[in-house]
Design a protein around this motif. Structure first.
Motif, PDB file in Angstrom:
ATOM      1  N   ALA A 148       9.674   0.129   7.179  1.00  0.00           N
ATOM      2  CA  ALA A 148      10.401  -0.066   5.647  1.00  0.00           C
ATOM      3  C   ALA A 148      11.035   1.523   5.184  1.00  0.00           C
ATOM      4  CB  ALA A 148       9.487  -0.642   4.817  1.00  0.00           C
ATOM      5  N   TYR A 149      11.787   1.213   4.288  1.00  0.00           N
ATOM      6  CA  TYR A 149      12.478   2.441   3.672  1.00  0.00           C
ATOM      7  C   TYR A 149      12.224   2.155   2.159  1.00  0.00           C
ATOM      8  CZ  TYR A 149      13.990   4.582   7.913  1.00  0.00           C
ATOM      9  OH  TYR A 149      14.300   5.456   9.074  1.00  0.00           O
ATOM     10  N   GLY A 150      12.195   3.268   1.371  1.00  0.00           N
ATOM     11  CA  GLY A 150      12.317   3.188  -0.016  1.00  0.00           C
ATOM     12  C   GLY A 150      13.542   3.009  -0.576  1.00  0.00           C
ATOM     13  N   HIS A 151      13.343   2.148  -1.771  1.00  0.00           N
ATOM     14  CA  HIS A 151      14.672   1.835  -2.275  1.00  0.00           C
ATOM     15  C   HIS A 151      15.425   2.692  -3.200  1.00  0.00           C
ATOM     16  CE1 HIS A 151      12.204  -2.375  -2.205  1.00  0.00           C
ATOM     17  NE2 HIS A 151      12.681  -2.055  -1.087  1.00  0.00           N
TER      18      HIS A 151
ATOM     19  N   GLU B 255      11.020   6.799   4.938  1.00  0.00           N
ATOM     20  CA  GLU B 255      10.280   5.864   5.214  1.00  0.00           C
ATOM     21  C   GLU B 255       9.060   5.531   4.291  1.00  0.00           C
ATOM     22  OE1 GLU B 255       8.915   5.211   9.161  1.00  0.00           O
ATOM     23  OE2 GLU B 255      10.552   5.635  10.099  1.00  0.00           O
ATOM     24  N   ALA B 256       8.944   4.262   4.226  1.00  0.00           N
ATOM     25  CA  ALA B 256       7.693   3.959   3.240  1.00  0.00           C
ATOM     26  C   ALA B 256       7.073   2.637   3.692  1.00  0.00           C
ATOM     27  CB  ALA B 256       8.165   3.921   1.757  1.00  0.00           C
ATOM     28  N   PRO B 257       6.140   2.592   4.621  1.00  0.00           N
ATOM     29  CA  PRO B 257       5.854   1.332   5.237  1.00  0.00           C
ATOM     30  C   PRO B 257       5.413   0.413   4.457  1.00  0.00           C
ATOM     31  CG  PRO B 257       4.598   3.224   5.632  1.00  0.00           C
ATOM     32  CD  PRO B 257       5.607   3.825   5.118  1.00  0.00           C
ATOM     33  N   ALA B 258       4.769   0.604   3.366  1.00  0.00           N
ATOM     34  CA  ALA B 258       4.235  -0.435   2.185  1.00  0.00           C
ATOM     35  C   ALA B 258       5.074  -0.853   1.268  1.00  0.00           C
ATOM     36  CB  ALA B 258       2.772   0.066   1.464  1.00  0.00           C
TER      37      ALA B 258
ATOM     38  N   LEU C  35       5.622  -4.675   0.992  1.00  0.00           N
ATOM     39  CA  LEU C  35       4.376  -5.411   0.596  1.00  0.00           C
ATOM     40  C   LEU C  35       4.177  -5.042  -0.894  1.00  0.00           C
ATOM     41  CD1 LEU C  35       2.021  -4.719   3.583  1.00  0.00           C
ATOM     42  CD2 LEU C  35       3.283  -6.878   3.090  1.00  0.00           C
ATOM     43  N   ASN C  36       4.518  -3.854  -1.282  1.00  0.00           N
ATOM     44  CA  ASN C  36       4.134  -3.584  -2.777  1.00  0.00           C
ATOM     45  C   ASN C  36       5.452  -4.433  -3.629  1.00  0.00           C
ATOM     46  OD1 ASN C  36       1.809  -2.015  -2.492  1.00  0.00           O
ATOM     47  ND2 ASN C  36       2.914  -0.441  -1.921  1.00  0.00           N
ATOM     48  N   THR C  37       6.501  -4.230  -3.006  1.00  0.00           N
ATOM     49  CA  THR C  37       7.463  -5.182  -3.992  1.00  0.00           C
ATOM     50  C   THR C  37       7.145  -6.579  -4.112  1.00  0.00           C
ATOM     51  OG1 THR C  37       9.261  -3.606  -3.015  1.00  0.00           O
ATOM     52  CG2 THR C  37       9.934  -5.894  -3.735  1.00  0.00           C
ATOM     53  N   MET C  38       6.705  -7.097  -2.961  1.00  0.00           N
ATOM     54  CA  MET C  38       6.199  -8.691  -3.031  1.00  0.00           C
ATOM     55  C   MET C  38       5.372  -8.731  -4.434  1.00  0.00           C
ATOM     56  SD  MET C  38       7.941 -10.548  -1.068  1.00  0.00           S
ATOM     57  CE  MET C  38       9.250 -10.323   0.326  1.00  0.00           C
ATOM     58  N   MET C  39       4.195  -7.843  -4.274  1.00  0.00           N
ATOM     59  CA  MET C  39       3.245  -8.131  -5.145  1.00  0.00           C
ATOM     60  C   MET C  39       3.780  -7.800  -6.734  1.00  0.00           C
ATOM     61  SD  MET C  39       0.063  -6.333  -3.296  1.00  0.00           S
ATOM     62  CE  MET C  39      -0.405  -7.042  -1.637  1.00  0.00           C
TER      63      MET C  39
ATOM     64  N   LYS D 211      -0.655   2.086   2.028  1.00  0.00           N
ATOM     65  CA  LYS D 211      -1.063   2.287   0.728  1.00  0.00           C
ATOM     66  C   LYS D 211      -0.248   1.286  -0.032  1.00  0.00           C
ATOM     67  CE  LYS D 211      -1.253   7.411   1.145  1.00  0.00           C
ATOM     68  NZ  LYS D 211      -0.777   8.619   0.691  1.00  0.00           N
ATOM     69  N   VAL D 212      -1.143   0.082   0.050  1.00  0.00           N
ATOM     70  CA  VAL D 212      -0.657  -1.213  -0.632  1.00  0.00           C
ATOM     71  C   VAL D 212      -1.405  -1.351  -1.938  1.00  0.00           C
ATOM     72  CG1 VAL D 212      -0.794  -3.725  -0.299  1.00  0.00           C
ATOM     73  CG2 VAL D 212      -0.382  -2.329   1.511  1.00  0.00           C
ATOM     74  N   ARG D 213      -0.779  -1.992  -3.056  1.00  0.00           N
ATOM     75  CA  ARG D 213      -1.347  -2.001  -4.296  1.00  0.00           C
ATOM     76  C   ARG D 213      -2.269  -3.388  -4.353  1.00  0.00           C
ATOM     77  NH1 ARG D 213       2.620  -1.595  -9.207  1.00  0.00           N
ATOM     78  NH2 ARG D 213       0.633  -1.502 -10.293  1.00  0.00           N
ATOM     79  N   PHE D 214      -3.227  -3.362  -3.373  1.00  0.00           N
ATOM     80  CA  PHE D 214      -3.703  -4.699  -3.450  1.00  0.00           C
ATOM     81  C   PHE D 214      -4.509  -4.993  -4.798  1.00  0.00           C
ATOM     82  CE2 PHE D 214      -7.395  -7.285  -1.900  1.00  0.00           C
ATOM     83  CZ  PHE D 214      -6.592  -8.118  -1.112  1.00  0.00           C
ATOM     84  N   GLY D 215      -4.818  -4.200  -5.417  1.00  0.00           N
ATOM     85  CA  GLY D 215      -5.297  -4.570  -6.871  1.00  0.00           C
ATOM     86  C   GLY D 215      -4.443  -5.491  -7.611  1.00  0.00           C
ATOM     87  N   LEU D 216      -3.097  -4.981  -7.527  1.00  0.00           N
ATOM     88  CA  LEU D 216      -2.016  -5.861  -8.326  1.00  0.00           C
ATOM     89  C   LEU D 216      -1.983  -7.290  -7.711  1.00  0.00           C
ATOM     90  CD1 LEU D 216       0.391  -6.135 -10.126  1.00  0.00           C
ATOM     91  CD2 LEU D 216       1.763  -5.245  -8.581  1.00  0.00           C
ATOM     92  N   GLY D 217      -1.889  -7.355  -6.472  1.00  0.00           N
ATOM     93  CA  GLY D 217      -1.916  -8.795  -5.893  1.00  0.00           C
ATOM     94  C   GLY D 217      -3.184  -9.588  -6.124  1.00  0.00           C
TER      95      GLY D 217
END
Length: 405
Positions: free
Chosen positions: A276-279, A285-288, A291-295, A328-334
């Motif tokens: 994945a890439y940043g927006h 490249e921003a591999p998470a 996933l962070n956008t989904m959360m 580096k996933v924002r798992f706390g947000l999810g």
């Protein structure tokens, strides 16, 4: 004995059509074949003459050098063809049958197969659960971007098309049953898509488009597709999706609000994976990122499916953590939003028959959705280059000239 040719991985950025061995009912020693699998007898298998075999985004991860795939690997896990030889232990299939091959290699005997989790079969890969054709760390089963291929456990695995003439008429749709249509559908099912759902699909490659069409089939009210390439977004709009150009907008929630009136969706589908890439203006490249956008954009209590691939080893990653699949996933947000999500390869067999019926009875238009584009086997290396550039096409290889007019 007939000759055979296939698409062979030769290292980062390099594929070539080469002469390869004509298959028999044995998994021989070769690139990527675990020692414990070499010499494995497959009298439960068949030899298939490939009618169509596709280039997949998953193949591109290997060809870009983003996995530990060995040089010499014959690529290809999207296989549809005619049976030309039947093993001694095959009971319910015969020469001349036209069949779809699920990309998962599965035995039909283990605990996982018995509960329909054929993507994590325990008996076909001594190194980890799950097997696949022509793919890194998946048991060494020879790939199907070729003229002929061997398929084991045929009675269990293969989906026979009920009418050969109709199958050839619909072959560009039916070829999507081997992987991307079930994979997109699996993502939508895992996301909990149902009648009236609002859905965000990240990625307008073939799997993302298949996921968007699957969401429509499941009754979604609005399907929003995000991608960095306008050509792919145009393809998504061609069958009724709303779109977000992620190069122009970095706030996905804001764009969703302009479409829906609220900045969240009921559910989401990650059809991008680890590359994945940043927006916005961040084109690194921003591999998470997905996933962070989904959360961020999936509502509290919502679900998202993750058919996009994430790997345990990525030699081309930008940092040491990502090289080993640590993101580096924002798992706390999810967690705080009580999200649930499902990952992993798709158990393609679980969905093949119902999606075949949707195709044969005119309810699904998957070939047009993904812009199926037929090429010859010799054109496959150029197909890889074009696909890598982001064209809005799904390349379908026609090894024997059975489809091309």
């Amino acid at each position: 004995m007939a000759d055979n040719r296939g698409v062979v991985y030769l290292g980062s950025g390099k594929v070539e059509v080469q002469d390869i061995s004509y298959p028999d009912l044995v998994l021989h020693e070769g690139p990527g074949v675990p020692k414990e699998n070499a010499g494995r007898k497959c009298e439960h298998g068949v030899i298939i003459k490939n009618i169509v075999t596709n280039i997949c985004g998953s193949d591109q991860h290997m060809v870009r050098g983003r996995t530990t795939a060995p040089e010499g690997l014959v690529l290809g896990h999207e296989i549809t063809g005619e049976i030309v030889e039947v093993g001694r232990d095959v009971e319910f299939l015969k020469k001349g049958d036209i069949v779809s091959v699920p990309f998962n290699v599965a035995c039909g005997r283990c605990k996982m197969c018995r509960r329909q989790d054929t993507h994590i079969c325990q008996n076909v890969n001594p190194e980890r659960p799950g097997g696949a054709y022509g793919y890194v760390d998946m048991g060494g089963w020879v790939g199907g971007q070729s003229e002929y291929v061997m398929v084991p456990y045929a009675d269990f695995q293969l989906l026979k098309f009920p009418d050969k003439d109709l199958a050839m008429e619909k072959i560009l749709d039916l070829t999507m049953l081997s992987d991307i249509f079930p994979t997109g559908y699996h993502g939508a099912v895992n996301a909990g898509v149902t009648s009236g759902s609002t859905v965000y699909v990240a990625g307008a490659g073939p799997v993302g488009l298949a996921a968007a069409h699957s969401a429509q089939l499941l009754g979604a009210a609005v399907v929003i597709v995000g991608d960095l390439k306008e050509e792919r977004l145009k393809q998504a709009r061609s069958f009724g999706c709303e779109t977000i150009n992620l190069q122009e907008h970095d706030d996905v929630g804001e764009q969703i609000e302009q479409i829906l009136g609220v900045p969240e969706v009921d559910c989401g589908i990650d059809a991008v994976g680890f590359e994945a890439y940043g927006h916005g203006t961040n084109h690194e490249e921003a591999p998470a990122a997905v996933l962070n956008t989904m959360m961020d954009v999936v509502e509290a209590g919502g679900k998202f499916g993750v058919p996009g691939i994430y790997v345990t080893d990525d030699p081309g990653a930008k940092d040491q953590d990502a090289m080993h699949g640590s993101l580096k996933v924002r798992f706390g947000l999810g967690w705080s939003k009580a999200h649930s999500f499902a990952t992993g390869q798709t158990p393609a067999m679980k969905y093949q028959r119902q999606l075949m019926n949707a195709i044969l009875h005119g309810k699904a238009d998957i070939a047009n959705v993904v812009n199926a584009t037929v090429i010859s086997l010799d054109e496959a290396p150029q197909g890889y280059k074009d696909f890598d550039s982001g064209v809005a096409k799904k390349f379908v290889i026609d090894p024997h000239g059975m489809v091309r007019k």
